[in-house]
Design an enzyme around this catalytic site. Structure first.
Site, PDB file in Angstrom:
ATOM      1  N   TYR A  80      -1.945   6.977  96.980  1.00 55.68           N
ATOM      2  CA  TYR A  80      -0.907   5.963  97.230  1.00 55.68           C
ATOM      3  C   TYR A  80      -1.393   4.959  98.278  1.00 55.68           C
ATOM      4  CZ  TYR A  80       2.871   3.913  99.888  1.00 55.68           C
ATOM      5  OH  TYR A  80       3.644   3.032 100.586  1.00 55.68           O
ATOM      6  N   ARG A 107       4.948   6.226 111.577  1.00 55.31           N
ATOM      7  CA  ARG A 107       5.874   5.546 112.494  1.00 55.31           C
ATOM      8  C   ARG A 107       7.232   5.285 111.852  1.00 55.31           C
ATOM      9  NH1 ARG A 107       4.507  -0.514 113.080  1.00 55.31           N
ATOM     10  NH2 ARG A 107       5.477  -0.355 111.021  1.00 55.31           N
ATOM     11  N   ARG A 116      13.255   6.677 100.710  1.00 58.84           N
ATOM     12  CA  ARG A 116      11.851   6.616 100.310  1.00 58.84           C
ATOM     13  C   ARG A 116      11.111   7.787 100.941  1.00 58.84           C
ATOM     14  NH1 ARG A 116      10.519   0.383 101.732  1.00 58.84           N
ATOM     15  NH2 ARG A 116      11.123   1.186 103.779  1.00 58.84           N
ATOM     16  N   PHE A 173     -10.652 -10.011 113.773  1.00 57.11           N
ATOM     17  CA  PHE A 173      -9.646  -9.861 112.713  1.00 57.11           C
ATOM     18  C   PHE A 173      -9.483  -8.403 112.288  1.00 57.11           C
ATOM     19  CE2 PHE A 173      -8.739  -9.689 108.117  1.00 57.11           C
ATOM     20  CZ  PHE A 173      -7.476 -10.267 108.104  1.00 57.11           C
TER      21      PHE A 173
END
Length: 517
Positions: free
Chosen positions: A191, A238, A248, A310
């Site tokens: 997933y 979290r 969910r 980044f």
């Protein structure tokens, strides 16, 4: 206002917030200034960046770390996947319609097919829809033709990357749109591969296509996947309570079933089961930590400073968030987040490998202090934290503020050397006083010079050390140990190498319910 109030109590964080936002604003202004005001595409790009800020404020800030070459393609990459996710995520629309659109969403990008939207066919050249999502995500799809216009203005190499990742992600969504939970750790990994691992692969491809990075990042796809999996798993850990409220389920049953008293993941929200909930939380954290060595190796091979910032800033934030969540019952009472001021401070500090790994070492040691022998995941967590510490220590100076101290010592050596040379000339002319015994000031200067030189020979070069990140034999042993603790070995392995076509096809047959961003 809460973040600002917290920062006011910590002036260093307030300064960091101002500096970080000012830096992002300057980058945005420079990016905007390079576009001709009379060019029709300028308004389209402004729309894309405006909605990037609306759908993901944090990503909109981090993307400004990139240079002009990469910023636009990465922006469009994110918005395209956000649009795809909005289509898949809207359960108010019949599943059959969402499946059909997910399977063909990549075709919309190039305008090479007819896609049915709502009740009428719509040319994919100008595709848009008001049928999916809510809020800014819905508005994005309502004007998606503007995103498509910017996509088609990109270099062909970037378009190819975006289209391929969109195709693979859409295929996975369509195949598993009815799945509701992750049963095994392998399901969980797969997933996360679709919602974040594929994004990592796409970004690495863009870095290489741009010429900013070496082909190593493409040749070692498992590293890119781990970068994405670590970020996604941190978010899942979290957001436990928020996801439970939204019905969910992302925490894998293979882990939580060992701790849930009534065989239900939602039981952990009950204060009566807080001890079991924290034990399960720590097991989830231990699982996420197995990806950190790959993340370290990935970042050690990033050479461009813009790309480094980044990719490194989100990784530091994720590890900091994981350290905050670890052994923390507040995860089951609300969303645990880093303070906005601390987030800005960490972002401003994450500029070099030594600075990055000083933060890694600090967070790993903070987590180690929170470990409890009675916790079922104690040994596994310690083993994985030991790997992080072992990889980080060589990059961290042996003393705090070693660079500033070295400057002071170098100046002292210079001053003392000049002093000693002058004294030697004086003594050559006048000779030694006091019956041939050197003056106390000469003896002190000589002693101080000796100490400074000894220090320089011992410590001076430490802050310049840049060892190659390689897993030593002991690191490999620790990794093997961690793979045998508490979880089956096959479930602990990342199975997402896409080196061959066969492996790629097998990987994409996975459980999925993505939330991009």
């Amino acid at each position: 206002m809460g973040g600002l109030a917290d920062a006011m109590k910590r002036p260093d964080e307030l300064v960091a917030m101002v500096r970080f936002k000012a830096k992002a604003s300057r980058a945005a202004a420079v990016s905007s200034a390079r576009r001709p005001k009379r060019d029709p595409m300028t308004a389209q790009w402004e729309f894309c960046y405006d909605y990037l800020r609306l759908v993901s404020r944090s990503f909109a800030l981090v993307i400004m770390e990139l240079d002009d070459e990469l910023r636009d393609p990465v922006c469009i990459f994110y918005l395209v996947l956000r649009g795809l996710d909005t289509v898949e995520d809207d359960t108010s629309v019949p599943a059959s319609k969402r499946v059909a659109l997910c399977e063909r969403f990549h075709e919309i990008l190039e305008g090479d097919s007819q896609t049915e939207t709502e009740s009428a066919p719509c040319s994919t050249t100008t595709w848009r829809s008001s049928e999916f999502g809510t809020g800014p995500s819905k508005e994005l799809l309502e004007q998606f033709d503007r995103v498509l216009a910017c996509y088609r203005a990109l270099r062909p190499e970037y378009r190819a990357v975006i289209r391929e990742i969109t195709r693979r992600m859409g295929a996975g969504m369509a195949a598993h749109i009815h799945d509701k939970e992750c049963v095994s750790v392998r399901d969980y990994d797969q997933y996360c591969f679709y919602v974040a691992g594929l994004v990592g692969l796409g970004l690495s491809d863009m870095f290489v296509v741009s010429g900013r990075e070496d082909a190593f990042l493409q040749q070692n796809e498992h590293l890119s996947v781990s970068m994405g999996l670590f970020l996604q798993k941190t978010n899942i850990i979290r957001d436990y309570l928020e996801d439970i409220h939204d019905a969910r389920t992302f925490w894998p049953q293979e882990i939580w079933a060992k701790y849930a008293p009534n065989d239900a993941l939602a039981d952990f929200a009950n204060p009566k089961h807080r001890a079991a909930a924290v034990e399960c939380l720590n097991a989830m954290v231990a699982d996420a930590l197995r990806h950190v060595p790959d993340c370290i190796e990935y970042m050690s091979h990033v050479s461009n400073p813009f790309v480094f910032n980044f990719v490194a800033i989100p990784q530091v934030m994720a590890l900091g968030t994981l350290a905050e969540c670890f052994n923390n019952p507040r995860v089951f009472e609300g969303v645990v987040k880093l303070r906005r001021g601390l987030t800005a401070k960490l972002a401003m500090r994450t500029k070099t490998m030594p600075a990055l790994f000083k933060l890694y070492l600090d967070f790993a040691r903070a987590m180690r202090k929170k470990c409890q022998v009675s916790d079922p995941s104690y040994e596994l967590t310690l083993a994985r934290l030991a790997v992080v510490e072992e990889l980080a220590v060589p990059y961290v100076p042996a003393m705090p503020h070693l660079g500033a101290l070295n400057v002071l010592v170098a100046v002292a050596v210079l001053v003392l050397s000049v002093f000693m040379v002058q004294r030697r000339r004086t003594l050559d002319l006048e000779g030694l006083a006091h019956g041939g015994v050197p003056d106390p000031q000469d003896m002190l200067a000589a002693g101080a010079l000796f100490v400074c030189v000894a220090y320089m020979l011992t410590f001076f070069g430490l802050q310049f050390m840049r060892p190659t990140i390689e897993r030593s034999g002991s690191s490999r042993a620790l990794l093997e140990l961690s793979q045998h603790q508490h979880q089956p070995r096959d479930a602990d392995a990342v199975v997402f190498s896409t080196t061959t076509t066969t492996a790629a096809a097998a990987t994409e047959d996975v459980l999925l319910r993505p939330v991009v961003g």
